[in-house]
Motif scaffolding. Structure first.
Motif, PDB file in Angstrom:
ATOM      1  N   SER A  18       5.742   0.929  -9.838  1.00 52.16           N
ATOM      2  CA  SER A  18       5.969   1.719  -8.475  1.00 52.16           C
ATOM      3  C   SER A  18       4.817   2.997  -8.441  1.00 52.16           C
ATOM      4  O   SER A  18       4.626   2.943  -7.515  1.00 52.16           O
ATOM      5  CB  SER A  18       7.325   2.258  -8.787  1.00 52.16           C
ATOM      6  OG  SER A  18       8.215   1.260  -8.685  1.00 52.16           O
ATOM      7  N   THR A  21       1.570   1.496  -7.304  1.00 52.30           N
ATOM      8  CA  THR A  21       1.607   0.881  -5.838  1.00 52.30           C
ATOM      9  C   THR A  21       1.557   2.232  -4.925  1.00 52.30           C
ATOM     10  O   THR A  21       0.920   2.074  -3.981  1.00 52.30           O
ATOM     11  CB  THR A  21       2.882   0.096  -5.628  1.00 52.30           C
ATOM     12  OG1 THR A  21       2.801  -0.859  -6.642  1.00 52.30           O
ATOM     13  CG2 THR A  21       3.008  -0.313  -4.320  1.00 52.30           C
ATOM     14  N   THR A  22       2.121   3.207  -5.290  1.00 48.36           N
ATOM     15  CA  THR A  22       1.874   4.617  -4.437  1.00 48.36           C
ATOM     16  C   THR A  22       0.809   5.129  -4.634  1.00 48.36           C
ATOM     17  O   THR A  22       0.293   5.421  -3.460  1.00 48.36           O
ATOM     18  CB  THR A  22       3.177   5.456  -5.078  1.00 48.36           C
ATOM     19  OG1 THR A  22       4.335   4.914  -5.219  1.00 48.36           O
ATOM     20  CG2 THR A  22       3.145   6.596  -4.317  1.00 48.36           C
ATOM     21  N   TRP A  24      -1.997   3.342  -4.992  1.00 47.41           N
ATOM     22  CA  TRP A  24      -2.853   2.148  -3.998  1.00 47.41           C
ATOM     23  C   TRP A  24      -2.635   2.554  -2.429  1.00 47.41           C
ATOM     24  O   TRP A  24      -3.579   2.481  -1.963  1.00 47.41           O
ATOM     25  CB  TRP A  24      -2.346   0.862  -4.723  1.00 47.41           C
ATOM     26  CG  TRP A  24      -3.064   0.047  -3.766  1.00 47.41           C
ATOM     27  CD1 TRP A  24      -2.595  -0.999  -3.057  1.00 47.41           C
ATOM     28  CD2 TRP A  24      -4.269  -0.380  -3.935  1.00 47.41           C
ATOM     29  NE1 TRP A  24      -3.321  -1.824  -2.330  1.00 47.41           N
ATOM     30  CE2 TRP A  24      -4.585  -1.476  -3.200  1.00 47.41           C
ATOM     31  CE3 TRP A  24      -5.517  -0.090  -4.731  1.00 47.41           C
ATOM     32  CZ2 TRP A  24      -5.960  -2.188  -2.877  1.00 47.41           C
ATOM     33  CZ3 TRP A  24      -6.812  -0.538  -4.511  1.00 47.41           C
ATOM     34  CH2 TRP A  24      -6.852  -1.683  -3.481  1.00 47.41           C
ATOM     35  N   THR A  25      -1.304   2.663  -2.329  1.00 46.94           N
ATOM     36  CA  THR A  25      -1.243   2.967  -0.954  1.00 46.94           C
ATOM     37  C   THR A  25      -1.878   4.347  -0.450  1.00 46.94           C
ATOM     38  O   THR A  25      -2.274   4.342   0.648  1.00 46.94           O
ATOM     39  CB  THR A  25       0.402   3.007  -0.764  1.00 46.94           C
ATOM     40  OG1 THR A  25       1.044   2.188  -1.181  1.00 46.94           O
ATOM     41  CG2 THR A  25       0.913   3.206   0.732  1.00 46.94           C
ATOM     42  N   PHE A  26      -1.712   5.105  -1.217  1.00 47.39           N
ATOM     43  CA  PHE A  26      -2.542   6.520  -0.840  1.00 47.39           C
ATOM     44  C   PHE A  26      -3.886   6.234  -0.566  1.00 47.39           C
ATOM     45  O   PHE A  26      -4.468   6.864   0.100  1.00 47.39           O
ATOM     46  CB  PHE A  26      -2.156   7.667  -1.950  1.00 47.39           C
ATOM     47  CG  PHE A  26      -2.812   8.957  -1.909  1.00 47.39           C
ATOM     48  CD1 PHE A  26      -2.379   9.841  -0.633  1.00 47.39           C
ATOM     49  CD2 PHE A  26      -3.816   9.187  -2.525  1.00 47.39           C
ATOM     50  CE1 PHE A  26      -3.110  10.865  -0.878  1.00 47.39           C
ATOM     51  CE2 PHE A  26      -4.796  10.602  -2.541  1.00 47.39           C
ATOM     52  CZ  PHE A  26      -4.127  11.406  -1.553  1.00 47.39           C
ATOM     53  N   LEU A  28      -5.343   3.426   0.081  1.00 48.23           N
ATOM     54  CA  LEU A  28      -5.498   2.455   1.262  1.00 48.23           C
ATOM     55  C   LEU A  28      -5.492   3.536   2.490  1.00 48.23           C
ATOM     56  O   LEU A  28      -6.431   3.440   3.350  1.00 48.23           O
ATOM     57  CB  LEU A  28      -4.781   1.592   1.462  1.00 48.23           C
ATOM     58  CG  LEU A  28      -4.632   0.402   0.479  1.00 48.23           C
ATOM     59  CD1 LEU A  28      -3.427  -0.514   0.528  1.00 48.23           C
ATOM     60  CD2 LEU A  28      -6.098  -0.371   0.634  1.00 48.23           C
ATOM     61  N   VAL A  29      -4.621   4.434   2.555  1.00 50.30           N
ATOM     62  CA  VAL A  29      -4.469   5.397   3.847  1.00 50.30           C
ATOM     63  C   VAL A  29      -5.743   6.109   3.750  1.00 50.30           C
ATOM     64  O   VAL A  29      -6.092   6.432   5.089  1.00 50.30           O
ATOM     65  CB  VAL A  29      -3.129   6.027   3.594  1.00 50.30           C
ATOM     66  CG1 VAL A  29      -2.936   7.367   4.712  1.00 50.30           C
ATOM     67  CG2 VAL A  29      -1.945   5.299   3.854  1.00 50.30           C
ATOM     68  N   ALA A  32      -9.307   3.046   3.594  1.00 54.43           N
ATOM     69  CA  ALA A  32      -9.281   1.643   4.038  1.00 54.43           C
ATOM     70  C   ALA A  32     -10.176   1.786   5.381  1.00 54.43           C
ATOM     71  O   ALA A  32     -11.167   0.604   5.457  1.00 54.43           O
ATOM     72  CB  ALA A  32      -7.937   1.120   4.145  1.00 54.43           C
ATOM     73  N   SER A  39      -8.334  -6.550  -3.425  1.00 53.44           N
ATOM     74  CA  SER A  39      -7.493  -6.902  -4.486  1.00 53.44           C
ATOM     75  C   SER A  39      -8.336  -6.456  -5.834  1.00 53.44           C
ATOM     76  O   SER A  39      -7.807  -5.909  -6.592  1.00 53.44           O
ATOM     77  CB  SER A  39      -7.039  -8.170  -4.575  1.00 53.44           C
ATOM     78  OG  SER A  39      -8.125  -9.138  -4.641  1.00 53.44           O
ATOM     79  N   TYR A  42      -7.492  -2.800  -6.683  1.00 51.23           N
ATOM     80  CA  TYR A  42      -5.948  -2.876  -7.111  1.00 51.23           C
ATOM     81  C   TYR A  42      -6.031  -2.962  -8.564  1.00 51.23           C
ATOM     82  O   TYR A  42      -5.480  -2.509  -9.332  1.00 51.23           O
ATOM     83  CB  TYR A  42      -4.848  -3.734  -6.092  1.00 51.23           C
ATOM     84  CG  TYR A  42      -3.648  -3.582  -6.659  1.00 51.23           C
ATOM     85  CD1 TYR A  42      -2.975  -2.679  -6.440  1.00 51.23           C
ATOM     86  CD2 TYR A  42      -3.326  -4.437  -7.600  1.00 51.23           C
ATOM     87  CE1 TYR A  42      -1.621  -2.463  -7.158  1.00 51.23           C
ATOM     88  CE2 TYR A  42      -1.694  -4.324  -8.246  1.00 51.23           C
ATOM     89  CZ  TYR A  42      -1.100  -3.353  -7.812  1.00 51.23           C
ATOM     90  OH  TYR A  42      -0.073  -3.399  -8.371  1.00 51.23           O
TER      91      TYR A  42
END
Length: 120
Positions: A18, A21-22, A24-26, A28-29, A32, A39, A42
């Motif tokens: 979790s 993933t958090t 990773w999302t940060f 990406l935002v 990106a 990947s 990641y």
């Protein structure tokens, strides 16, 4: 040294994934649009998360919450090679399935000669 069951291992995994993933999302935002993030990055983040936390603290955030640490088979602090190998082996998909066959030790534990123990 108290034996750790699959429930604790699963809790550690869910907390850590979790967080990864958090993070990773940060990324990406933020990046990106500028960079072609895929990947490979990641998996690099996944590896570095486990490697750096276990190298410097003997535990990840999940292990901090469940009060467990990584040790070698003798109960000592693992070598940098064992931590590197342990972190790398987590990237192999079969590792997640290794818990389904009746053991609380995963593929990454067996091959790297490490385990987790309770610090309670």
């Amino acid at each position: 040294m108290c034996k750790i069951d699959k429930g604790i291992r699963l809790t550690n995994y869910l907390i850590d994934v979790s967080l990864i993933t958090t993070i990773w999302t940060f990324f990406l935002v933020l990046f990106a649009n500028k960079y072609n993030i895929g990947s490979l990055e990641y998996y690099l983040l996944f590896f570095l998360y486990y490697f750096l936390f276990e190298l410097f603290l003997d535990k990840t955030i999940g292990k901090m919450i469940t009060k467990t640490i990584v040790v070698d088979k003798r109960g000592n602090r693992p070598s940098i090679f064992k931590i590197f190998l342990r972190s790398f082996l987590r990237l192999i998909p079969i590792d997640a399935f290794s818990y389904l066959f009746g053991t609380e030790y995963g593929f990454h534990d067996s091959v790297s000669s490490t385990k987790i123990i309770s610090t309670k």
